[in-house]
Design an enzyme around this catalytic site. Structure first.
Site, PDB file in Angstrom:
ATOM      1  CE  LYS A 225      69.487  77.523  86.813  1.00 16.54           C
ATOM      2  NZ  LYS A 225      69.003  76.235  86.219  1.00 16.54           N
ATOM      3  CD  GLU A 301      61.625  87.403  77.522  1.00 16.38           C
ATOM      4  OE1 GLU A 301      60.388  87.293  77.750  1.00 16.38           O
ATOM      5  OE2 GLU A 301      62.296  86.512  77.001  1.00 16.38           O
ATOM      6  CB  CYS A 335      57.700  84.599  77.104  1.00  9.44           C
ATOM      7  SG  CYS A 335      58.863  85.279  75.905  1.00  9.44           S
ATOM      8  CD  GLU A 432      53.631  82.869  80.400  1.00 10.16           C
ATOM      9  OE1 GLU A 432      54.289  83.219  79.410  1.00 10.16           O
ATOM     10  OE2 GLU A 432      54.065  82.939  81.566  1.00 10.16           O
TER      11      GLU A 432
END
Length: 534
Positions: A225, A301, A335, A432
């Site tokens: 996806k 991850e 990330c 973040e």
């Protein structure tokens, strides 16, 4: 062709941007400076490609969603629609999983020799390399990343990853194990089966390669996806895989949204394993759905708030440039971005001034213009989220050194932003942000910075800049993260494993470690009669 190139924008050859030297460092040296105001005022460049494929890829064919629904994929430079893409949901996931299951249980892919599989992957890498420019153009258009970055760094890295795992395909094997008693014991390394994969929008094709290449090399089938923000490039490169002989049903691509298509994929009982890259909050949902359905294994991850530690003996100019790259690369949408810059108090003021000057020189503008270092953020939601964090930094008392506002009047551009006098309890130092916001914090000694660097729920990566091997050795062992870069940052290679500690994920991608999550280990024991030896 899924994407037809109309003209080439490449300014340097791909060979000058070796993937082994890091995502950023070679590319940034090729940047030719242009005025920021010029980049801001210029009209958007017409991308040199057109999109032909926007359907789902199921069982080797491009098809409409069962519902007939579509959704728009937007140009981050303008907010305008690039293409309307088929909106997959649970029924489409069922179709794709059925095709993948049939291809695994009855098709030729897992029954081929490993050498035959490797040849198909090598052919794909060669073909993708020939289509570098058009693939890079669609990637830049859909995600907002600089074209030069995509063409000279990222797509060559995708090629390299597929060649790396193509080379592994015929080297996967078990062991013969000595055991007590008269038995022959061996292990078989078998493909796990149908793998569900979900990729993010910040590096659509790069992370596609980290998931698809090892899965195929091991003999699995895939239902992938795409992120709803960036569905286009995966459709194109998957068509190339079919062209080089990948059997129908081995790779299926579903575009759609997380709560519908993503949830259906994670919950499906005919999916044997899920690999997800994205936010930590979504990763928890993926893990829960996978456990509640058939307890399938999951590789995650996830997010990060990575420390970038500059010691008193570091080369300040080198560290400033590296810290800038570590944070601002890919519009700060990484990330593993070095998003907490810890600088020793003895060099703090000089470091801040030089970081501010570097941020003010950063070229922001249309990603298709030569020399642009920073394009727009991915969409309006991310754009507003970043500006909200900038406001919170100001309100919490951090000093705004540069940026802090929108760039231009159109699209989702944000000026490179630098904060000094940042404290650990501020939101900009804890959350973040996933945007072009550098936070610079001061520290006194190694013990202190280790404690502060580790005081986070994340543990993805870290950077250390020092001339002392003893300091480097101390920090590399003390930092609870999956990757430590010493006197460098963002050095990625197909052979280097990547993954996090704590809430930054579980499992590893890339390298030989990336194969293990796509394999089952089976022990086989046979009795021996009158063996000549044991």
């Amino acid at each position: 062709m899924a994407v037809r190139i109309l003209s080439s924008l490449r300014s340097v050859s791909s060979s000058s941007a070796s993937p082994s030297t890091g995502l950023y460092c070679r590319w940034v040296r090729s940047i030719s400076r242009i005025g920021a105001s010029a980049a801001a005022e210029a009209e958007p460049v017409t991308p040199p490609v057109q999109v032909d494929y926007s359907q789902l890829l199921i069982d080797g064919k491009f098809v409409d969603a069962a519902s007939g629904k579509t959704f728009p994929s937007f140009d981050p430079r303008t907010g305008e629609v690039i293409a309307n893409v088929a909106e997959g949901d649970s029924e489409d996931v069922n179709r794709a999983v059925s095709a993948a299951r049939k291809a695994f249980d009855e098709g030729p892919w897992p029954k081929m020799t490993a050498y035959e599989r490797s040849r198909i992957l090598f052919r794909f890498a060669d073909l993708l390399e020939k289509h570098n420019d058009e693939v890079a153009a669609i990637e830049a258009w859909d995600s907002g990343k600089p074209y030069e970055q995509a063409a000279n760094v990222e797509i060559p890295m995708v090629v390299r990853v597929f060649r790396y795992y193509a080379g592994w395909a015929d080297k996967i094997h078990g062991l013969t194990i000595p055991a007590d008693g008269q038995h022959h014991v061996q292990t078989l390394h078998e493909p796990i089966g149908v793998t569900g994969q979900i990729v993010p929008w910040n590096f659509p094709l790069l992370i596609y390669s980290w998931k698809v290449a090892p899965a195929l090399a091991c003999g699995n089938t895939v239902v992938l996806k795409t992120a709803e923000q960036t569905p286009l490039s995966a459709l194109y490169v998957s068509k190339l895989l079919l062209e080089v002989g990948l059997p129908p049903g081995v790779l299926n691509i579903i575009s759609g949204f997380g709560p519908t298509a993503g949830a259906a994929l994670c919950s499906h009982t005919n999916v044997d394993k899920v690999a997800f890259t994205g936010s930590t909050d979504t990763g928890k949902i993926v893990l829960g759905l996978s456990a509640q359905s058939n307890l399938k294994p999951v590789t995650l991850e996830l997010g990060g708030k990575s420390p970038f530690i500059v010691c008193s003996d570091a080369d300040i100019d080198v560290a400033v440039e590296a810290a800038h790259s570590a944070l601002f690369f890919n519009q700060g949408q990484c990330c593993c971005a070095g998003s907490r810059t810890f600088v020793h108090e003895s060099i703090y003021d000089e470091f801040v001034e030089k970081s501010k000057a570097r941020a003010l020189k950063r070229v922001v503008g249309d990603p298709f213009r030569r020399g642009v270092e920073q394009g727009p953020q991915i969409d309006s939601l991310q754009f507003e989220k970043i500006l909200k964090y900038i406001r919170s930094g100001i309100e919490d008392g951090a000093k705004l050194e540069s940026g802090g506002e929108r760039f231009g009047s159109k699209g989702y551009y944000i000026k490179p932003t630098v904060f000094s006098n940042v404290q650990d309890n501020m939101l900009i130092a804890k959350d973040e942000i996933f945007g072009p916001v550098q936070t610079i914090l001061k520290f006194r000694d190694i013990e202190e910075v280790v404690q502060r660097a580790n005081s986070t729920s994340y543990g993805l990566a870290a950077g250390v800049f020092t001339k002392s091997i003893d300091t480097a050795n101390t920090l590399m062992r003390a930092l609870r993260v999956g990757t430590v870069w010493i006197n460098c940052y963002d050095v990625f290679d197909a052979a280097i494993p990547f993954g996090g500690y704590k809430m930054s994920g579980q499992g590893r991608v890339r390298g030989m470690y990336g194969l293990s999550s796509y394999l089952q280990v089976k022990a086989v024991v046979n009795p021996l009669k009158n063996p000549a030896w044991l």
